[in-house]
Design a protein around this motif. Structure first.
Motif, PDB file in Angstrom:
ATOM      1  N   GLY A 145       0.825  -1.206   0.000  1.00  0.00           N
ATOM      2  CA  GLY A 145       0.000   0.000   0.000  1.00  0.00           C
ATOM      3  C   GLY A 145       0.857   1.253   0.000  1.00  0.00           C
ATOM      4  O   GLY A 145       0.592   2.216  -0.717  1.00  0.00           O
ATOM      5  N   ARG A 146       1.929   1.225   0.799  1.00  0.00           N
ATOM      6  CA  ARG A 146       2.798   2.387   0.874  1.00  0.00           C
ATOM      7  C   ARG A 146       3.630   2.532  -0.405  1.00  0.00           C
ATOM      8  O   ARG A 146       3.883   3.650  -0.860  1.00  0.00           O
ATOM      9  CB  ARG A 146       3.692   2.292   2.107  1.00  0.00           C
ATOM     10  N   GLN A 147       4.028   1.391  -0.967  1.00  0.00           N
ATOM     11  CA  GLN A 147       4.768   1.469  -2.237  1.00  0.00           C
ATOM     12  C   GLN A 147       3.909   2.134  -3.307  1.00  0.00           C
ATOM     13  O   GLN A 147       4.375   2.905  -4.120  1.00  0.00           O
ATOM     14  CB  GLN A 147       5.163   0.072  -2.716  1.00  0.00           C
ATOM     15  N   GLN A 148       2.617   1.818  -3.249  1.00  0.00           N
ATOM     16  CA  GLN A 148       1.712   2.407  -4.219  1.00  0.00           C
ATOM     17  C   GLN A 148       1.604   3.925  -4.018  1.00  0.00           C
ATOM     18  O   GLN A 148       1.544   4.678  -4.973  1.00  0.00           O
ATOM     19  CB  GLN A 148       0.349   1.785  -4.014  1.00  0.00           C
ATOM     20  N   MET A 149       1.600   4.347  -2.743  1.00  0.00           N
ATOM     21  CA  MET A 149       1.573   5.778  -2.449  1.00  0.00           C
ATOM     22  C   MET A 149       2.835   6.445  -2.997  1.00  0.00           C
ATOM     23  O   MET A 149       2.792   7.584  -3.457  1.00  0.00           O
ATOM     24  CB  MET A 149       1.460   6.019  -0.939  1.00  0.00           C
ATOM     25  N   VAL A 150       3.975   5.720  -2.950  1.00  0.00           N
ATOM     26  CA  VAL A 150       5.201   6.263  -3.529  1.00  0.00           C
ATOM     27  C   VAL A 150       5.004   6.450  -5.035  1.00  0.00           C
ATOM     28  O   VAL A 150       5.398   7.468  -5.608  1.00  0.00           O
ATOM     29  CB  VAL A 150       6.410   5.337  -3.248  1.00  0.00           C
ATOM     30  N   GLU A 151       4.339   5.481  -5.674  1.00  0.00           N
ATOM     31  CA  GLU A 151       4.072   5.621  -7.111  1.00  0.00           C
ATOM     32  C   GLU A 151       3.211   6.856  -7.387  1.00  0.00           C
ATOM     33  O   GLU A 151       3.422   7.563  -8.364  1.00  0.00           O
ATOM     34  CB  GLU A 151       3.373   4.373  -7.674  1.00  0.00           C
ATOM     35  N   ILE A 152       2.245   7.089  -6.505  1.00  0.00           N
ATOM     36  CA  ILE A 152       1.388   8.259  -6.710  1.00  0.00           C
ATOM     37  C   ILE A 152       2.195   9.539  -6.494  1.00  0.00           C
ATOM     38  O   ILE A 152       2.080  10.496  -7.261  1.00  0.00           O
ATOM     39  CB  ILE A 152       0.156   8.200  -5.784  1.00  0.00           C
ATOM     40  N   ALA A 153       3.049   9.544  -5.463  1.00  0.00           N
ATOM     41  CA  ALA A 153       3.906  10.715  -5.216  1.00  0.00           C
ATOM     42  C   ALA A 153       4.766  10.984  -6.445  1.00  0.00           C
ATOM     43  O   ALA A 153       4.922  12.123  -6.890  1.00  0.00           O
ATOM     44  CB  ALA A 153       4.785  10.466  -3.997  1.00  0.00           C
ATOM     45  N   LYS A 154       5.288   9.901  -7.017  1.00  0.00           N
ATOM     46  CA  LYS A 154       6.111  10.035  -8.210  1.00  0.00           C
ATOM     47  C   LYS A 154       5.298  10.642  -9.353  1.00  0.00           C
ATOM     48  O   LYS A 154       5.742  11.557 -10.043  1.00  0.00           O
ATOM     49  CB  LYS A 154       6.633   8.656  -8.604  1.00  0.00           C
ATOM     50  N   ALA A 155       4.081  10.128  -9.529  1.00  0.00           N
ATOM     51  CA  ALA A 155       3.211  10.631 -10.592  1.00  0.00           C
ATOM     52  C   ALA A 155       2.936  12.122 -10.390  1.00  0.00           C
ATOM     53  O   ALA A 155       2.954  12.908 -11.339  1.00  0.00           O
ATOM     54  CB  ALA A 155       1.902   9.848 -10.601  1.00  0.00           C
ATOM     55  N   CYS A 156       2.715  12.526  -9.137  1.00  0.00           N
ATOM     56  CA  CYS A 156       2.454  13.940  -8.859  1.00  0.00           C
ATOM     57  C   CYS A 156       3.661  14.781  -9.232  1.00  0.00           C
ATOM     58  O   CYS A 156       3.532  15.871  -9.783  1.00  0.00           O
ATOM     59  CB  CYS A 156       2.120  14.147  -7.380  1.00  0.00           C
ATOM     60  N   SER A 157       4.863  14.243  -8.938  1.00  0.00           N
ATOM     61  CA  SER A 157       6.078  15.006  -9.226  1.00  0.00           C
ATOM     62  C   SER A 157       6.283  15.155 -10.731  1.00  0.00           C
ATOM     63  O   SER A 157       6.997  16.018 -11.196  1.00  0.00           O
ATOM     64  CB  SER A 157       7.291  14.338  -8.600  1.00  0.00           C
ATOM     65  N   LEU A 158       5.651  14.298 -11.493  1.00  0.00           N
ATOM     66  CA  LEU A 158       5.775  14.355 -12.947  1.00  0.00           C
ATOM     67  C   LEU A 158       4.730  15.268 -13.565  1.00  0.00           C
ATOM     68  O   LEU A 158       4.592  15.314 -14.782  1.00  0.00           O
ATOM     69  CB  LEU A 158       5.622  12.953 -13.538  1.00  0.00           C
ATOM     70  N   ASN A 159       3.998  15.952 -12.705  1.00  0.00           N
ATOM     71  CA  ASN A 159       3.014  16.897 -13.222  1.00  0.00           C
ATOM     72  C   ASN A 159       1.921  16.230 -14.036  1.00  0.00           C
ATOM     73  O   ASN A 159       1.652  16.608 -15.165  1.00  0.00           O
ATOM     74  CB  ASN A 159       3.731  17.925 -14.107  1.00  0.00           C
ATOM     75  N   MET A 160       1.313  15.232 -13.463  1.00  0.00           N
ATOM     76  CA  MET A 160       0.347  14.478 -14.249  1.00  0.00           C
ATOM     77  C   MET A 160      -0.972  15.230 -14.437  1.00  0.00           C
ATOM     78  O   MET A 160      -1.367  16.032 -13.611  1.00  0.00           O
ATOM     79  CB  MET A 160       0.057  13.159 -13.555  1.00  0.00           C
ATOM     80  N   LYS A 161      -1.612  14.922 -15.563  1.00  0.00           N
ATOM     81  CA  LYS A 161      -2.968  15.416 -15.801  1.00  0.00           C
ATOM     82  C   LYS A 161      -3.961  14.300 -15.583  1.00  0.00           C
ATOM     83  O   LYS A 161      -5.107  14.521 -15.267  1.00  0.00           O
ATOM     84  CB  LYS A 161      -3.103  15.880 -17.256  1.00  0.00           C
ATOM     85  N   LEU A 162      -3.478  13.092 -15.856  1.00  0.00           N
ATOM     86  CA  LEU A 162      -4.372  11.969 -15.635  1.00  0.00           C
ATOM     87  C   LEU A 162      -3.603  10.803 -15.058  1.00  0.00           C
ATOM     88  O   LEU A 162      -2.415  10.636 -15.298  1.00  0.00           O
ATOM     89  CB  LEU A 162      -5.067  11.549 -16.933  1.00  0.00           C
ATOM     90  N   LEU A 163      -4.303  10.034 -14.251  1.00  0.00           N
ATOM     91  CA  LEU A 163      -3.670   8.926 -13.562  1.00  0.00           C
ATOM     92  C   LEU A 163      -4.442   7.652 -13.896  1.00  0.00           C
ATOM     93  O   LEU A 163      -5.661   7.594 -13.730  1.00  0.00           O
ATOM     94  CB  LEU A 163      -3.702   9.192 -12.055  1.00  0.00           C
ATOM     95  N   ILE A 164      -3.702   6.663 -14.397  1.00  0.00           N
ATOM     96  CA  ILE A 164      -4.326   5.380 -14.698  1.00  0.00           C
ATOM     97  C   ILE A 164      -3.984   4.415 -13.572  1.00  0.00           C
ATOM     98  O   ILE A 164      -2.814   4.278 -13.218  1.00  0.00           O
ATOM     99  CB  ILE A 164      -3.763   4.807 -16.014  1.00  0.00           C
TER     100      ILE A 164
END
Ligand code: ATP
Ligand code: MG
Length: 496
Positions: A145-164
């Motif tokens: 679960g926490r690893q997944q949150m790291v993935e989301i943090a990473k996605a946020c840092s990439l300036n995402m517009k959409l998240l799959i």
């Protein structure tokens, strides 16, 4: 009128022998959660892989923010603001959290990786998703679960517009699912569009605004979640109504065929004892990490036991290696298909028959006819979507891989069948199919143990329920005593 963020039209993608996408389409609005539903092999992951730049479609068009999007690789997709959390975690286990967030774009100063800067920046993104971990922590030390949150943090840092998110909750505990949903709501409020793939309809009803349904690589329709119901979604997915979701005819169980006495194994299994009788289905329920998988593995000799005895049909098998226990008629279908269940680079036929080689080998010659029979039977009875048994297991959709693991163990025709999360990642139609098979096997006298984190299937399918909490068996309930309150009481027994 909501603003359109992504528009995918007429997308077609063919793999050798498989038309994975056939005129597929999808529209995603800004700030919405769009569920993407369909049976195993319907093309959900493939369509998202097209959007994420993993596969190039044979034809079709994609636009993002009203502009035509040319996506030829993963970097293109990232630059256009597409973030992708895959069906399996895609981070590097032996790097730090910060290094994972900035993988491929390490923060440099004077030609060297500037760790301090990277940790500082990573900390900001971790704070943003509400993940309280030290950025220097090695990733594999965190829960899924926490690893997944790291993935989301990473996605946020990439300036995402959409998240799959492709089946993001399949390995999460309930509280982790809650925090994931909270995060999704936050992202949504910031105008990010989210595509959410799941086979768990309860989740789809909780978190999505609209649902897009696919079948056989094509588009079926998109509906507003609030205006829909379970039956509508199921019939859109399956193409027909599914009556009889849970099949269970209860029989009087026979003698005890599997018994575990006072097993201890490390810190995860503490003094557990239980019995399973012929013809009954016994459920094991508990939180993720309660020790259920560890207990059955310790019983099978896959994990070392500190003490305890195991009996199969009255015989003490405690000193025997796993293979000898299997030969006495016990099969364990593991939960982690990628690591334990399947050899992905080998064919479906190979994977399905590896546990029963002795059934069609005579003097080291393979009986091809017998092999084909087993493979064809597995493919049909579990409705595995594949052009043939010669396809590589790794090319199948996630849910279909799960079905092969199950078929492999069913082929060995055991007397005692242990299923660890048998329906995880499996679509509704196949779930119903698996329940029916379990019912038939139990009726024929097989003893079945089912570990599951899904209360509805446990309650509907089992004769008896054993509940674990913190490595111990905290409660046992008979069918007549099943009730959510009672079950939860035992689930949290050790946490008081
Ligand atoms: N690399 C590949 N090579 C060959 N066939 C593939 C490949 N990737 C996907 N397929 C096939 O394309 C079809 C669609 O697969 P996909 O993974 O998109 O399904 P899915 O809807 O995500 O299913 P699930 O719910 O099981 O994850 C399947 O028949 C699958 O076997
Ligand atoms: Mg998939």
């Amino acid at each position: 009128m909501p603003e359109t963020l992504v528009e995918m039209k007429n997308i077609t993608k063919t793999f050798p022998g498989v038309k994975a996408l056939d005129d597929a389409q999808l529209t995603l609005y800004k700030g919405e959660v769009l569920g993407l539903l369909g049976e195993n092999g319907a093309g959900k992951s493939t369509l998202m892989n097209v959007l994420g730049g993993v596969y190039i479609p044979d034809s079709g068009s994609i636009s993002i923010d009203g502009k035509e999007a040319k996506i030829t690789n993963v970097v293109d997709a990232q630059n256009l603001g597409v973030a992708f959390i895959h069906q399996e975690i895609a981070l590097v286990p032996y790097l730090s959290v910060a290094e994972n967030v900035f993988l491929g774009r390490e923060r440099m100063s004077a030609g060297m990786v500037d760790k301090r800067k990277m940790y500082e920046e990573a900390k900001q993104w971790l704070d943003m998703v509400g993940l309280d971990v030290n950025p220097a922590t090695m990733l594999c030390k965190l829960s899924i679960g926490r690893q997944q949150m790291v993935e989301i943090a990473k996605a946020c840092s990439l300036n995402m517009k959409l998240l799959i998110m492709d089946e993001p909750t399949s390995s999460l505990s309930e509280s982790e699912v809650d925090s994931l949903f909270e995060m999704i709501r936050k992202l949504k409020n910031r105008g990010i569009g989210i595509i959410y793939i799941s086979h768990k309809l309860e989740e789809v009803f909780t978190i999505t605004d609209r649902v897009c349904v696919m079948r056989d690589g094509g588009y079926v329709g998109t509906i507003i979640t609030k205006e829909s119901d379970r039956d509508t979604l199921v019939s859109m997915m399956v193409g027909r109504a599914l009556d009889n979701y849970y099949t269970r005819t209860f029989n009087e169980p026979g003698e005890v065929v599997f018994e575990v006495k006072n097993i201890n194994s490390g810190i995860r299994v503490k003094n557990c004892s239980f019995k399973v009788r012929k013809g009954e289905i016994v459920g094991f329920y508990g939180l993720v990490g309660a020790g259920r998988s560890e207990l059955v593995k310790a019983a099978m000799g896959l994990y070392p036991r500190d003490s305890g005895t195991v009996y199969v049909k009255g015989e003490d098998v405690s000193k025997l290696p796993t293979m000898k226990i299997q030969e006495r008629g016990v099969a364990l279908v593991p939960e982690n298909r990628k690591l334990e269940g399947l050899i992905l680079k080998n064919t479906i036929a190979f994977n399905m028959t590896i546990s029963v080689l002795n059934k069609f080998m005579k003097h080291f010659r393979v009986n091809a006819k017998k092999e084909k029979e087993i493979v064809d039977n597995g493919i049909t009875s579990l409705a595995i979507k594949t052009p043939s048994g010669q396809q590589k297991a790794g090319n199948l959709s996630g849910g279909n891989q799960q079905k092969i693991v199950l078929a492999k163990w069913l082929a060995s025709d055991p007397d005692i069948l242990i299923l660890d999360e048998p329906t995880r990642g499996v679509d509704v139609g196949a779930k119903a199919e698996i329940y029916k098979i379990m019912n038939d096997l139990a009726a024929k006298g097989m003893a079945i143990i089912m570990i599951s984190s899904e209360m509805p299937e446990i309650v509907n399918m089992c004769d008896r329920l054993i509940i674990m909490s913190d490595g111990r068996i905290s409660g046992e309930l008979d069918k007549s005593e099943f009730d959510q309150q009672r079950i939860l009481h035992y689930v949290f027994a050790e946490e008081k």
